[in-house]
Design a protein around this motif. Sequence first.
Motif, PDB file in Angstrom:
ATOM      1  N   PRO A   1      41.754  11.464   2.536  1.00 29.93           N
ATOM      2  CA  PRO A   1      40.854  11.961   1.483  1.00 29.93           C
ATOM      3  C   PRO A   1      39.908  10.887   0.933  1.00 29.93           C
ATOM      4  N   ARG A   2      40.218   9.621   1.160  1.00 33.21           N
ATOM      5  CA  ARG A   2      39.389   8.564   0.560  1.00 33.21           C
ATOM      6  C   ARG A   2      38.139   8.259   1.389  1.00 33.21           C
ATOM      7  N   PHE A   3      38.066   8.855   2.575  1.00 33.89           N
ATOM      8  CA  PHE A   3      36.915   8.577   3.436  1.00 33.89           C
ATOM      9  C   PHE A   3      36.189   9.877   3.747  1.00 33.89           C
ATOM     10  N   LYS A   4      34.865   9.772   4.018  1.00 37.68           N
ATOM     11  CA  LYS A   4      34.090  10.971   4.364  1.00 37.68           C
ATOM     12  C   LYS A   4      34.204  11.226   5.862  1.00 37.68           C
ATOM     13  N   LYS A   5      33.107  11.539   6.505  1.00 36.76           N
ATOM     14  CA  LYS A   5      33.146  11.948   7.903  1.00 36.76           C
ATOM     15  C   LYS A   5      33.583  10.767   8.807  1.00 36.76           C
ATOM     16  N   ILE A   6      34.466  11.053   9.758  1.00 33.26           N
ATOM     17  CA  ILE A   6      34.894  10.023  10.708  1.00 33.26           C
ATOM     18  C   ILE A   6      34.430  10.427  12.103  1.00 33.26           C
ATOM     19  N   THR A   7      33.606   9.606  12.714  1.00 25.76           N
ATOM     20  CA  THR A   7      33.131   9.847  14.078  1.00 25.76           C
ATOM     21  C   THR A   7      33.612   8.685  14.944  1.00 25.76           C
ATOM     22  N   ALA A   8      34.168   9.017  16.110  1.00 26.27           N
ATOM     23  CA  ALA A   8      34.622   7.936  16.989  1.00 26.27           C
ATOM     24  C   ALA A   8      34.134   8.181  18.404  1.00 26.27           C
ATOM     25  N   ILE A   9      33.681   7.110  19.049  1.00 23.54           N
ATOM     26  CA  ILE A   9      33.298   7.163  20.462  1.00 23.54           C
ATOM     27  C   ILE A   9      34.116   6.094  21.171  1.00 23.54           C
ATOM     28  N   TYR A  10      34.823   6.522  22.215  1.00 20.69           N
ATOM     29  CA  TYR A  10      35.641   5.554  22.941  1.00 20.69           C
ATOM     30  C   TYR A  10      35.431   5.746  24.429  1.00 20.69           C
ATOM     31  N   GLY A  11      35.202   4.661  25.121  1.00 22.55           N
ATOM     32  CA  GLY A  11      34.979   4.774  26.553  1.00 22.55           C
ATOM     33  C   GLY A  11      35.752   3.739  27.339  1.00 22.55           C
ATOM     34  N   ALA A  12      36.017   4.088  28.610  1.00 20.80           N
ATOM     35  CA  ALA A  12      36.660   3.141  29.513  1.00 20.80           C
ATOM     36  C   ALA A  12      35.991   3.301  30.877  1.00 20.80           C
ATOM     37  N   ARG A  13      36.319   2.384  31.798  1.00 19.04           N
ATOM     38  CA  ARG A  13      35.679   2.437  33.113  1.00 19.04           C
ATOM     39  C   ARG A  13      35.994   3.729  33.850  1.00 19.04           C
ATOM     40  N   SER A  14      37.262   4.136  33.782  1.00 23.48           N
ATOM     41  CA  SER A  14      37.670   5.344  34.515  1.00 23.48           C
ATOM     42  C   SER A  14      38.735   6.066  33.697  1.00 23.48           C
ATOM     43  N   PRO A  15      39.029   7.311  34.026  1.00 19.88           N
ATOM     44  CA  PRO A  15      40.027   8.044  33.236  1.00 19.88           C
ATOM     45  C   PRO A  15      41.362   7.326  33.175  1.00 19.88           C
ATOM     46  N   GLY A  16      41.737   6.671  34.281  1.00 21.61           N
ATOM     47  CA  GLY A  16      43.032   5.993  34.307  1.00 21.61           C
ATOM     48  C   GLY A  16      43.095   4.773  33.411  1.00 21.61           C
ATOM     49  N   GLU A  17      41.941   4.288  32.957  1.00 22.49           N
ATOM     50  CA  GLU A  17      41.906   3.078  32.138  1.00 22.49           C
ATOM     51  C   GLU A  17      41.848   3.372  30.643  1.00 22.49           C
ATOM     52  N   LEU A  18      41.813   4.656  30.284  1.00 21.10           N
ATOM     53  CA  LEU A  18      41.798   4.994  28.853  1.00 21.10           C
ATOM     54  C   LEU A  18      43.152   4.685  28.228  1.00 21.10           C
ATOM     55  N   LEU A  19      43.105   4.075  27.061  1.00 20.87           N
ATOM     56  CA  LEU A  19      44.345   3.756  26.335  1.00 20.87           C
ATOM     57  C   LEU A  19      44.785   4.952  25.499  1.00 20.87           C
ATOM     58  N   TYR A  20      46.040   4.968  25.138  1.00 21.74           N
ATOM     59  CA  TYR A  20      46.584   5.912  24.142  1.00 21.74           C
ATOM     60  C   TYR A  20      46.172   7.361  24.449  1.00 21.74           C
ATOM     61  N   LYS A  21      46.439   7.806  25.682  1.00 21.51           N
ATOM     62  CA  LYS A  21      45.888   9.084  26.141  1.00 21.51           C
ATOM     63  C   LYS A  21      46.347  10.265  25.295  1.00 21.51           C
ATOM     64  N   GLU A  22      47.631  10.267  24.902  1.00 23.69           N
ATOM     65  CA  GLU A  22      48.125  11.403  24.108  1.00 23.69           C
ATOM     66  C   GLU A  22      47.426  11.483  22.764  1.00 23.69           C
ATOM     67  N   GLU A  23      47.245  10.334  22.151  1.00 24.84           N
ATOM     68  CA  GLU A  23      46.566  10.330  20.849  1.00 24.84           C
ATOM     69  C   GLU A  23      45.116  10.767  20.978  1.00 24.84           C
ATOM     70  N   LEU A  24      44.463  10.341  22.088  1.00 25.83           N
ATOM     71  CA  LEU A  24      43.067  10.745  22.292  1.00 25.83           C
ATOM     72  C   LEU A  24      42.968  12.264  22.343  1.00 25.83           C
ATOM     73  N   MET A  25      43.932  12.898  23.056  1.00 27.23           N
ATOM     74  CA  MET A  25      43.958  14.360  23.157  1.00 27.23           C
ATOM     75  C   MET A  25      44.067  14.969  21.772  1.00 27.23           C
TER      76      MET A  25
END
Lengths: 287, 311, 335
Positions: free
Chosen positions: A148-172
């Motif tokens: 509640p203390r913050f307004k809009k949260i926008t996040a962009i996260y990228g990796a070289r390939s799908p297999g290199e993405l971190l924290y996959k469950e959390e990203l989902m």
Amino acid sequence: MIEGVATNPYLTLPVTVEKITVENDARDLKTFRLAFRHKADRKGFRHECGQFAMLSAPGAGECPVGIASSPTDEEYVEFTVKRYPTGVVTSALHSLEEGDRIGVRGPYGNGFPLAAMEGMNIVIVGGGFAFTTLRATIRYLLHERSRPRFKKITAIYGARSPGELLYKEELMAWQGSPDMDMHVTVDKGDKTWTGREGFVPTVLGEVKPGAANAVALVCGPPAMLRFTMKPLLDLGFPPNHIITSLERRMSCGIGKCGRCSIGGQYVCKDGPVFTYEQIMQLSGGQF
Amino acid sequence: MHDAQTKLRETAKDLLVSAKVDLVLGFQNGSLPLRTRPCFARNAADAGRLVWNRLCTNNLAVYLPRLFEKPANVRGPWTPPKVAVVAKGCDARSIMGLVKEHQVIRENVVIIAMPCQGMISLRKAEAAGASARTSKLDGDDLVAQACLECIQPSVPGANIIIDGPSRSAASDRFQRVKDFEALTAAERWQQFVAQVSKCIRCYACRQACPNCYCKTCFIDQTKPSWAGVGDDPTDLLLFHIGRVFHQAGRCVECDACVRACPVGIDLRLFTQKLVKDVEELFGYVPGTSLEEAPPLSTYRPDDSECFITDP
Amino acid sequence: MTLGAIKKEHLGQLVAAVGAHGGFYGPVLRDNDVCLDQVQPSDTLVLDYANFTLPPKGLFFPRSEVIATHGADGMVETPLPTGKAVLFGVRPCDAMSLTYLDKVFMEAQFADPYYRARRERTLTIALACRDPAATCFCTSVAGSPSGQGGADILAVDIGDALVLESATPAGEAFLAEYRKLLGRPSDNQVKARDAQVAQAVRKVSSIGSDGVTARLQASSESAAWEELAERCLGCGVCTFLCPTCHCFGLYDEEVGPQGRRVRAQDACVFPAFTLEASGHNPRTRQGLRMRHRVMHKFCYTAQSFGDIFCVGCGRCIVNCPANMDIRETLTEVPP
């Protein structure tokens, strides 16, 4: 600082490796969940998002690693470590098994100025495995006590390939969350990838997060950082509202040993978090 | 001596002006009494600063390997420079060794052979006091031990020869080593440990040595790590034994390590012991010719094995 | 401010009296070299030296030390030194260097316990210079051949005796404690001291380093750094012999079943100093490393501590195997 042991900042606190998660296909990124062996140590280890700690593997030495868990994760502390074939400590850490004992020293550094960002829109831009302290930040921001203390949260996260993405469950989970606007991208997809393709700076230009009453937190490899500054400036973010984190070799972590000095500032003590404005003064904009 | 300096300046100027070389590595006056310093002469004005006297101690061959290495910030094709080196006998012997070890391109180096009467030892001069400094600069009183024991004051592989009075080659240079060898193993060890214990690990001996061009010295390697970083005797010994043994069949006794050491370790005794061993066991004197293969990179069935059976 | 005096032939008694309560460190001969070391009963104090090859920092921040061993459940720190110690005979430039090191190692947030324990137990008696060397430039960097900075007591050699003056309450207490040995100087002795102090300062040449901080700052992108570094051999003589250089590393070594943590002096002029696990190195060239070292001393510490971390002792000039000369660097590097 840590109570009780503050008198000797060079000694590590004993911790047990509780859980090891292999994060990527290349298997050179692992997340270590650590439990303090002494309760008082856990109580004393109060970190902020963006801070780091020195991890030590027995006999190998220490290296600085950003803290990947949120201060709201009260039961444990997590670190995501990339193994370099030439890196003595990262290799030793990667050979650990659950139940092994290692050492932690910290937390160190300044962290992201989240208190000053309350009431603002937050734009998070991350690339590759430098996403770790941003992950800590997202976990913190989304926590019911902080959201509640913050307004809009926008996040962009990228990796070289799908297999290199971190924290996959959390990203989902974050992509489906009404509490934030999460964009995940890969440089190049594979057969199974149905998500977005494209470099982080490009995606940033497409998502166009507003700069009004906003702060951008950017972490990534130096090349990505370089190419992300222009779109952010174009969107209207002033250099002192673009916040990033630097990495350097460190030994003491407390501003004495001299290794991480850049233009008179110590990344370990004065950083690792700097605004783009500060980085332009320190090193002419070199990350 | 002064004539040699005048001729040297003219030669260097010609080489630079005619673009036969890009750089003349020589000596210029230093900022302290009795000191010269390396000079990187790139034009006629620089050539006018070159000096030649009995204070030109540094072994300039140390700068060559890095000059023949493509700089990290240069992208695309790169042409190695043509370099003239103002050389004493020892410097030229180092260059010969570096050519054999493929660190220096022989065709790109012009060896300017200088007449050498032996160089002044700064330590001897300081010990002699201020008055001796000026009065004794001409004789042999203040000449470095390495120069008194020099077997090759003349310059091998010379491309250009600058004439002048030069000293003659020493005949017996191993008296100190023989005295050392005459000690018991325990005494030798004690002497070695006592010297090496003074080490502060500044690595000046290594950095001043033309032979120490490794990208990463074994002592700096971390994976695996061969020695600790502290001044535990075992770690200090390991560095010095490693350094000295890497000099076997390569050391030209130029004394650069001895001069560079700020704490006065008797490094010469140990490198010279190796020089003597190689000379006696393999009949090899490094840096005297380009043709003869280094003994430690060749194998002959009749190679001595006494270092294994009778250490 | 309290005064004291002692005949040179009685210094041995002072060493014995102080030594009975703790360590006495002073200038003694070791392997034909005058060094700072713990004075043994067989030693005679040496008083005629320009300066020691090695700076006194090693007594507080050793070349290397085991700071802790790895215990079964956490680390066990190496016991800190206890008892009193007296450090006698450091030159005023080197005494001054200790005040700079204090700013790094004894700052409030993360004080270094090993350095602090050694500093706090030590009373420092500096010995003013009679004959500064040609390479000395203390007066160009806030020092003086008879400066009191960093000293509890300043001793001045007047020939057959030393005249002492306290510079701190601890120094005053020391003079009072050893009053029997350190009697009050005569008027003539005080006059001789004042004359000595006045003549010594005239012997130190100025290097014209006014405004050096701003000048160097403006030169940070200058090509002159690479040109200067061309001659540099890349050894660590200047840093290890510098009384204020304090770069170090922490290392874990497996020795025996337990393992230990070692802290060792390191040098920013070595390429491996900043080499990262990935192979990336932010200071790849010797020019960048040399620039960093000079800027750290003359710009960065001026900004963060208000002091230039150079005391003008000249060790880096005397001992450099390639005759790099910081005096030239400071005055000649063009922006």
